[in-house]
Design a protein around this motif. Structure first.
Motif, PDB file in Angstrom:
ATOM      1  N   ALA A 243      -2.817  -3.395   6.349  1.00 49.04           N
ATOM      2  CA  ALA A 243      -3.765  -2.355   5.962  1.00 49.04           C
ATOM      3  C   ALA A 243      -5.169  -2.638   6.490  1.00 49.04           C
ATOM      4  O   ALA A 243      -5.950  -1.718   6.724  1.00 49.04           O
ATOM      5  N   ASP A 244      -5.496  -3.937   6.683  1.00 47.40           N
ATOM      6  CA  ASP A 244      -6.825  -4.303   7.188  1.00 47.40           C
ATOM      7  C   ASP A 244      -7.043  -3.844   8.623  1.00 47.40           C
ATOM      8  O   ASP A 244      -8.182  -3.758   9.092  1.00 47.40           O
TER       9      ASP A 244
ATOM     10  N   PHE B  59       0.879   0.037   9.996  1.00 49.66           N
ATOM     11  CA  PHE B  59      -0.393   0.643  10.406  1.00 49.66           C
ATOM     12  C   PHE B  59      -0.252   1.213  11.807  1.00 49.66           C
ATOM     13  O   PHE B  59       0.657   0.864  12.557  1.00 49.66           O
TER      14      PHE B  59
ATOM     15  N   GLU C 134      -5.803  -0.965   9.966  1.00 49.30           N
ATOM     16  CA  GLU C 134      -5.593   0.474  10.111  1.00 49.30           C
ATOM     17  C   GLU C 134      -6.774   1.169  10.793  1.00 49.30           C
ATOM     18  O   GLU C 134      -6.599   1.997  11.678  1.00 49.30           O
TER      19      GLU C 134
END
Length: 301
Positions: free
Chosen positions: A188-189, A219, A191
């Motif tokens: 998620a970091d 992602f 994305e």
């Protein structure tokens, strides 16, 4: 019967898209060059160029013919090189095919250094061509060994292969970037991060594989820039222009302006294989193949 001289003329004209400039490169006058190209088209029964007042362009058929003509000329050059070396009694020398990862990872330079130490007088010719061209060179015996990003088919009747390197990809981020100091990097970091993609002209499917692997991890990479090779991408990361995946073997020590992070959840790596013909004809080829395969124990990833 194809005339190799006409093929060489054709390639230069196709590259220049101008008969006058091509004639200058070939150090001949324009009229004989035009006649040679016209004769080639007549012999083939094929229109290779669309002709205008200022320049000429390849037809669709001409583009296909250009690719094959270049491959044939490379093979002719390798064959001539082999013949000359055989005539000089150099054990036939060595003709080695490779792609850039063989250089970047140090596999080929290390093997060549050992070869030079053992046989300092041997002649070596290097050819940076696609895997498909290398496999064809092995079959035609114009190449002795191939260093490629993918192996031939397991049931290939002529060729064998062995994995030399499985080089994991790491995340490179600009120094000072929040991800450089975080305890761990999650999918998620990444994305919303601007990505620098590394092109692989010898393996067109690489970009699709990269995007698919990111999607599988959770992602979608926002690709802002594309670099022609990994060191360029690393320089762009160090300039603060985005993040990129860089193979571990290229990170020999700290990189100014960039920080590297592990991504244990991302199953991507750069692989390098050695391929060769199943039947050995010369001891020097067998010896060099052994040297190359021994690099598997020397490469630290």
């Amino acid at each position: 019967m194809l005339d190799l001289r006409q093929l060489r003329y054709f390639v230069v004209v196709a590259e220049e898209e101008h008969v006058g400039r091509a004639a200058e490169r070939l150090h001949i006058s324009q009229s004989p060059l035009s006649r040679q190209i016209a004769q080639l088209e007549k012999n083939l029964g094929l229109t290779l160029f669309e002709r205008g007042q200022q320049r000429i362009r390849l037809t669709a058929d001409g583009r296909v013919f250009l690719s094959e003509a270049k491959a044939l000329l490379r093979h002719a050059d390798r064959l001539e090189n082999l013949g000359r070396r055989l005539g000089r009694g150099e054990e036939g020398g060595l003709c080695i095919g490779y792609t850039v990862d063989a250089m970047h990872t140090g596999v080929l330079p290390r093997a060549l250094r050992e070869l030079h130490d053992e046989r300092p007088g041997i002649h070596v010719a290097l050819y940076n061509v696609s895997a498909a061209e290398q496999f064809e060179g092995l079959r035609r015996r114009s190449l002795d060994i191939a260093l490629v990003p993918e192996p031939p088919a397991e049931d290939d009747p002529d060729l064998k292969a062995a994995l030399l390197l499985d080089d994991p990809l790491l995340l490179a981020v600009p120094t000072g970037h929040p991800l450089a100091e975080s305890a761990e990097v999650a999918p998620a970091d990444l994305e919303a991060q601007p990505w620098i993609a590394v092109e692989n002209s010898r393996r067109p499917a690489w970009r699709d594989e990269f995007i698919a692997a990111c999607a599988a991890a959770g992602f979608t990479p926002d690709i802002r820039l594309e670099a022609s090779e990994p060191l360029t991408a690393l320089g762009l990361v160090a300039s603060g222009l985005g993040v990129a995946l860089i193979q571990r073997s290229m990170l020999r020590g700290p990189v100014a302006g960039a920080t590297v992070r592990e991504l244990p959840w991302l199953d991507m790596s750069v692989r390098l294989w050695a391929a060769w013909h199943r039947i050995d004809l010369r001891p020097v080829v067998t010896a060099f193949r052994t040297t190359v395969l021994d690099t598997r124990d020397q490469v630290s990833i």
